[in-house]
Design an enzyme around this catalytic site. Sequence first.
Site, short mmCIF file in Angstrom:
data_model
loop_
_atom_site.label_atom_id
_atom_site.label_comp_id
_atom_site.label_asym_id
_atom_site.label_seq_id
_atom_site.Cartn_x
_atom_site.Cartn_y
_atom_site.Cartn_z
NE ARG A 1 9.74 49.25 27.78
CZ ARG A 1 10.98 49.58 27.42
NH1 ARG A 1 11.84 49.99 28.34
NH2 ARG A 1 11.35 49.54 26.16
CG HIS B 1 51.22 35.25 38.22
ND1 HIS B 1 50.10 35.93 38.64
CD2 HIS B 1 51.09 33.97 38.67
CE1 HIS B 1 49.31 35.10 39.31
NE2 HIS B 1 49.90 33.91 39.35
CD GLU C 1 14.49 47.52 26.06
OE1 GLU C 1 14.67 48.74 26.19
OE2 GLU C 1 14.44 46.95 24.96
#
Length: 660
Positions: free
Chosen positions: A619, A104, A434
Amino acid sequence: MKAIVFAYHDIGCVGINALTKAGFDIQAVFTHTDDPNENHFFSSVARLSADLALPVFAPENVNHPLWIERIRELKPDVIFSFYYRDMLSEDILSLASTGAFNLHGSLLPKYRGRAPINWAILNGEVETGVTLHKMVLKPDAGDIIAQYKVAIAETDTALTLHGKIREAAEKLFDQVLPQIKAGIYPAIPQDESQATYFGRRTAVDGEIDWHKSATEINNLVRAVTEPYPGAFTFLGERKITIWRACPLNETHDKQPGTVLSVDPLIIACGKGTLEIINGQSESGLYVQGHRLAVDMSMVTDVRVGPKATTQINHRKRVLILGVNGFIGNHLTERLLRDGNYDIYGMDIGSSAIERFISNPRFHFIEGDINIHTEWIEYHIKKCDVVLPLVAIATPIEYTRNPLRVFELDFEENLKIVRYCVKYNKRIIFPSTSEVYGMCDDKEFDEDDSRLIVGPINKQRWIYSVSKQLLDRVIWAYGEKEGLKFTLFRPFNWMGPRLDNLNSARIGSSRAITQLILNLVEGSPIKLVDGGEQKRCFTDINDGIEALFRIIENREGLCDGQIINIGNPTNEASIRQLAEILLDSFEDHELRDHFPPFAGFKKVESGSYYGKGYQDVEHRKPSIKNAERLLDWKPTIDMKQTINETLDFFLRGAVEELGKN
C-alpha cells in the site's frame, strides 16, 4: 442484596451512606480520582469508602473488558450510579439481575445531561429536584422510580441549590431504597416529548452577553458563582469576574454594557440594569462593587463586554468530532499553536486532550455522536470547518463487529455530511488508504487508481466500502449541491498516543501499539502471515502538517480535492517494523523494567483476525496532489517515529508499574 456503586461528589457520599443504612451489601465502589479543587467544597467518595472499609477503584476506563469481567465475578444483584461522570456500557448494565439505577439532579425528563443544577438556575427555573431512574443505554432516559421536588429561590446559587438537592436525595433514598430491596417499586416510562438535554458547561461559558436582560445575566451569575469559575466580562483587555449581583428594573437609553454608575456599580443590560454587589479583577481581591470600580479605574459611560482583541480578530471555528482520538488530539495541538482557530470538540473521553482543557480557544463536550445530535447540528451551523474523525479503524473490529463498523463509520457520519450540506459548511472528511483495497498499481493515485475489494464473505472490507461509499456521496453532494469538501486519505500514520496498551490487550489497536504491548508484557510478537505485508509509515507530525494546510486552504486549492497523505520513502514490511522496534526497545534506557524478549511467532491471519479477514500485500501512496496543492512533503524518517512512539508508551507503562 449485593450492590456495585458508581459514585462521585457529595451525592455519591449521600448514596453510599443511604445504601449502608438500608442494609445493602456494597461489593465495590467505583469513583474518580479526587479533584482537590472540588473536594474543597464537596465530599470525597474515595475517603468515605475507605472509612467504611469498602473496596474502592478509580479506573480510567471502567468499560474496559478487564473491569467488566471483574464486576461480573462479583455477581451484583443491583447497580447504583450517583453522579458518576462516565457512561456505563450495556455490558456493565446487564450484569445486575435486579437492574441498574441512577440518581439524576433534575425532574426528568427535563434537564437530561450534564450540570442540571447550573442549567436550571441559568434558565430561570423556579423548581427542580432529583430523580431515581432505571439505567438504559441512552443517558437519563430510563423508567422513573421516584422523584423529589425542590424549590429554587431567587437568591439560590448553584452551591446553595446543591445543598437542597443533597437533602432531597437523602429523603428520596429513605423512601425508595427499601422498595428496591424488596423488589416492589414503581417504574414509570418517561415522556420523550417533554425531554430536554443540556451538555457540559466549561469556564468560557461564563462570559456575559450584556445584550441579555438583567434577570438573565443575574441567573448566569448565580449559576456559575463560587465554587465555579464565575461569570465574567472585560474592560478592554482586563478580565472582571462578577460573583454576586442584583437585577434592577430600571430603564435607560445606553448601549448594553455601559457603566451607568460606579457607586453603586450599575451596568446597563439589554433590558434593565444590573448592580454588581461583589466582584474581582483578574489579579485582585474579592471586593464590593464600588471598590471594584475604583480598582479597575471605571468611570461613567465606559463600556464592558467582550475582550478587545476578540472584537478585532475573527478566528476560524473548527469542529472536530472525535477530538480525543489520535488525529484529533494532535490536530488540536497544531491549531492552537497557530493561534488563528477556535476549536470545538466532542468525544466520549478526554484522556488525550486534558492538556488543552484550560485553553480558552478550546471548547470540549464529552458526548457520543450517536446521542448528541442536537449539539452536533448546532455546532455545525456555528462553525466554519467540520472534521468528523469518529470511526472504528482497527482491523480486528472489521470482522468482529462489522455491523457496528457500518453503523458508526457510515450511517452516523452520513448525518454529519447532510448537516454540512444543509448549512453550507466546509467538510474535511477522513477517507482512508483502505479504500484502495487490493489495487494493483505500484502507487495508489487519488484520481485514477481502481478501488478493488474482496468478496462479500470477507467482512474485513466493510470498513473500506463504508468509507468509499461516503467518499462517493460527498463527491456527489459537491457536484450536485455545491458542498465544499476535501477528502484526505492517511497512510499508516503513527506516533505517540496511537491507541493505548489497554486497547492492544484486547486486540483493538493498530500494528505498532500491538507490537509494543508484546515487548512490554514479554509475550511473543505475532507476525500475521509472517509479517510480509508492506506499508508506508507516516509520522503523525508530517501528517498533521498536511492536514493543517488543508484546513488553511490557501486560495481554495483544496476545494473538491482528494489528497493522499503518506510517506512513500518509509516503506517497510510489518516484520521489518517489528525488527526496528525491537532494536530500539533493547537500546532504550527503560529496558530493564520489562521482561526478556519472547521471540517472533508466525500466525495465520484467520486465527488472529477471525473468519472473514483478507490482507493486502502492499500500500504505497502517490503524493503528487499533496505536493502540488499543499506545497508539502514528508520529512521524518520512520526510525525516528518508532523511537518516539516507543518512548511514549514505555514511559507510560513504567508509570503504571509504579502505581501498582
